[in-house]
Write an enzyme that holds these catalytic residues in place. Sequence first.
Site, PDB file in Angstrom:
ATOM      1  N   ASP A 148      14.598  51.994  13.215  1.00  0.00           N
ATOM      2  CA  ASP A 148      13.710  50.923  12.757  1.00  0.00           C
ATOM      3  C   ASP A 148      12.359  51.104  13.444  1.00  0.00           C
ATOM      4  O   ASP A 148      12.167  52.081  14.174  1.00  0.00           O
ATOM      5  CB  ASP A 148      14.314  49.538  13.085  1.00  0.00           C
ATOM      6  CG  ASP A 148      14.431  49.291  14.584  1.00  0.00           C
ATOM      7  OD1 ASP A 148      14.038  50.162  15.370  1.00  0.00           O
ATOM      8  OD2 ASP A 148      14.928  48.209  14.963  1.00  0.00           O
ATOM      9  N   ASP A 201       9.607  48.822  15.831  1.00  0.00           N
ATOM     10  CA  ASP A 201       9.513  47.575  16.584  1.00  0.00           C
ATOM     11  C   ASP A 201       8.059  47.309  16.996  1.00  0.00           C
ATOM     12  O   ASP A 201       7.369  48.209  17.459  1.00  0.00           O
ATOM     13  CB  ASP A 201      10.363  47.680  17.863  1.00  0.00           C
ATOM     14  CG  ASP A 201      11.776  48.188  17.591  1.00  0.00           C
ATOM     15  OD1 ASP A 201      12.630  47.379  17.228  1.00  0.00           O
ATOM     16  OD2 ASP A 201      12.008  49.416  17.732  1.00  0.00           O
ATOM     17  N   ASP A 258      11.266  45.316  13.229  1.00  0.00           N
ATOM     18  CA  ASP A 258      11.511  44.210  14.154  1.00  0.00           C
ATOM     19  C   ASP A 258      10.179  43.710  14.697  1.00  0.00           C
ATOM     20  O   ASP A 258       9.406  44.487  15.256  1.00  0.00           O
ATOM     21  CB  ASP A 258      12.382  44.667  15.336  1.00  0.00           C
ATOM     22  CG  ASP A 258      13.864  44.734  14.971  1.00  0.00           C
ATOM     23  OD1 ASP A 258      14.227  44.287  13.871  1.00  0.00           O
ATOM     24  OD2 ASP A 258      14.646  45.237  15.797  1.00  0.00           O
TER      25      ASP A 258
HETATM   26  P1  8DG Z   1      15.740  53.521  17.676  1.00  0.00           P
HETATM   27  O1  8DG Z   1      15.248  52.351  16.912  1.00  0.00           O
HETATM   28  O2  8DG Z   1      14.746  54.623  17.773  1.00  0.00           O
HETATM   29  O3  8DG Z   1      17.060  53.981  17.189  1.00  0.00           O
HETATM   30  O4  8DG Z   1      15.973  53.077  19.192  1.00  0.00           O
HETATM   31  P2  8DG Z   1      15.245  51.979  20.023  1.00  0.00           P
HETATM   32  O5  8DG Z   1      13.926  51.606  19.442  1.00  0.00           O
HETATM   33  O6  8DG Z   1      15.272  52.385  21.437  1.00  0.00           O
HETATM   34  O7  8DG Z   1      16.286  50.805  19.921  1.00  0.00           O
HETATM   35  P3  8DG Z   1      16.212  49.375  19.259  1.00  0.00           P
HETATM   36  O8  8DG Z   1      17.598  49.027  18.871  1.00  0.00           O
HETATM   37  O9  8DG Z   1      15.165  49.269  18.203  1.00  0.00           O
HETATM   38  O10 8DG Z   1      15.849  48.443  20.502  1.00  0.00           O
HETATM   39  C1  8DG Z   1      14.586  48.484  21.149  1.00  0.00           C
HETATM   40  C2  8DG Z   1      14.637  47.680  22.410  1.00  0.00           C
HETATM   41  O11 8DG Z   1      14.779  46.310  22.117  1.00  0.00           O
HETATM   42  C3  8DG Z   1      15.814  48.042  23.284  1.00  0.00           C
HETATM   43  O12 8DG Z   1      15.362  48.256  24.585  1.00  0.00           O
HETATM   44  C4  8DG Z   1      16.685  46.866  23.314  1.00  0.00           C
HETATM   45  C5  8DG Z   1      15.749  45.750  22.984  1.00  0.00           C
HETATM   46  N1  8DG Z   1      16.420  44.622  22.348  1.00  0.00           N
HETATM   47  C6  8DG Z   1      17.182  44.617  21.202  1.00  0.00           C
HETATM   48  N2  8DG Z   1      17.661  43.380  20.960  1.00  0.00           N
HETATM   49  C7  8DG Z   1      17.184  42.586  21.938  1.00  0.00           C
HETATM   50  C8  8DG Z   1      17.303  41.210  22.210  1.00  0.00           C
HETATM   51  O13 8DG Z   1      17.953  40.476  21.491  1.00  0.00           O
HETATM   52  N3  8DG Z   1      16.644  40.751  23.310  1.00  0.00           N
HETATM   53  C9  8DG Z   1      15.880  41.553  24.084  1.00  0.00           C
HETATM   54  N4  8DG Z   1      15.240  41.030  25.126  1.00  0.00           N
HETATM   55  N5  8DG Z   1      15.759  42.866  23.853  1.00  0.00           N
HETATM   56  C10 8DG Z   1      16.396  43.378  22.805  1.00  0.00           C
HETATM   57  O14 8DG Z   1      17.390  45.612  20.525  1.00  0.00           O
HETATM   58 CA    CA Z   2      13.647  50.826  17.344  1.00  0.00          CA
HETATM   59 CA    CA Z   3      14.793  47.339  16.975  1.00  0.00          CA
END
Ligand code: 8DG
Ligand code: CA
Ligand code: CA
Length: 480
Positions: free
Chosen positions: A356, A358, A404
């Site tokens: 995704d 972010d 996100d």
């Molecule tokens: P990707 O998308 O490239 O596969 O990996 P990523 O970008 O590292 O993972 P991600 O699933 O998009 O998560 C990004 C960061 O956000 C990760 O450090 C964890 C954090 N995170 C969540 N959910 C939540 C939440 O509900 N609360 C908080 N504080 N952080 C969160 O994914």
């Molecule tokens: Ca991500």
């Molecule tokens: Ca994410």
Amino acid sequence: MRPILDDRLRAPEKRNPTMVPLKRRRVVSSCDSSTSDVSNTNNNRIKFQQQVLFLLERKMGSSRRAFLTRLGRSKGFRIEERFSESVTHVISENNSGDEVWAWLNSAQEEGGHHGQPPAPPAVRLLDISWYTESMHEGRPVEIQDRHTLQEPQQNAEELPLFSVPSYACQRSTTLHSHNLLLSDALSVLAQSAELAEDEGRGVAFRRAAAVLNFLPKAISAAEHLRGLPSLGEHSLRVVQEILEDGSSREVESTKQSDQYRAMKALTGIFGVGVKTAHRWFKLGIHTLAQLEDSGQALNHTQQAGVQHYSDLNQPVTKAEADAIGHLVETAVVAVSPGAQVTLIGGFRRGKVTGHDVDFLLTHPEEGKEDGLIFKVVAWLEAQEGRSLDDGKETQKAWRAVRVDLVVSPKSQYAFALLGWTGSKLFERDLRRWAGHERSMSLSSHALFDIKQGKHLRADSEEEIFAHLGLDYIPPSGRNA
Ligand code: 8DG
Ligand code: CA
Ligand code: CA
């Protein structure tokens, strides 16, 4: 008789012009211990090229060392001024094997060879008795048990070859792993555990994989990992099997197993968590097609997940992330001039693809970020309506990507930035470090010092690392 100094002070050309090339080489090698065949000595020819000796000054003292060095060289021994990889015999006096190994480790680290002590059996640790007997004989005497301090092999078993801090937030882990084959295998086991709702086991394999990704070089034997943090018996067994046989039976059978494949397919649907997927799996639903045929009730999110299944399971590229970033910025500026957008998550850590994209939104004026996400989403939805209409007239000119959006007030921005940049293991270890090592509580909103009973302010990630007593690690080093 101070050969090295004399050679350097005297101009050899003047003394003996025919000797110039030789002398030059001598001078160079006496300054720099990476020696050539002519090596490090004075006027004495080296008779014993095979043994490259290094006398440890520790406890021997500098004057005795200098004396013994001159003596050895006069008898044709090759003796280095400094320790280097070419050294084959380390001679010490009144030191234990452990003490010499500890010295060698620190010498290697000071030389920038982090985590790479000399690989046994390249170097032997000998007591001064071997040296004095060799002096007496005028040749290197055979090494007896009584001469050896401790077999390097034994030491290698006791001392880890690499030094690895135990918390991921104490180490810089980049995307350039030297052990990806091994860490990928452990990640399969981690994911399998997570899909079986065994979080503890999942984290254990994630930690082991992260340590492998941190190591400065590819490992060739599981024994080299002995003593490293987070590498339990199970992980070591898997690593050993892969190194010896090319693959791990457990990993391969996990990848092939019905449950693993079904759970991956079902949790790959946006809006479907492990619990729901498991319930379906037990009902015999293993694939997206079976789910669609089953008549199971899906909520709104899951319906979207099913509808855009293939789009959402295709990795997002950096180019797509940048394009989406521009779109989000346009939306943000349109609904709230002055508001700011920052790319977070894996792309901020330098990844080139993601599942995704972010973004973190904030506004320099505290309070003005209120309601920002709703306005942005409404603005984007209005755009989406228009582009979907456009799409109907021609062919599908868009694809679904998961985005996100996170919003934070300016006062919490640094905590949100740190908390949402990841990786998940890095975040987990930051919080664990804060709690266990500093009696602090860290979240994506704040840092609370439990002993002082107060919140610690921070305007940047650097300040948060400093509060935690950690060296700053940039996003590119947080790929644990
Ligand atoms: P990707 O998308 O490239 O596969 O990996 P990523 O970008 O590292 O993972 P991600 O699933 O998009 O998560 C990004 C960061 O956000 C990760 O450090 C964890 C954090 N995170 C969540 N959910 C939540 C939440 O509900 N609360 C908080 N504080 N952080 C969160 O994914
Ligand atoms: Ca991500
Ligand atoms: Ca994410």
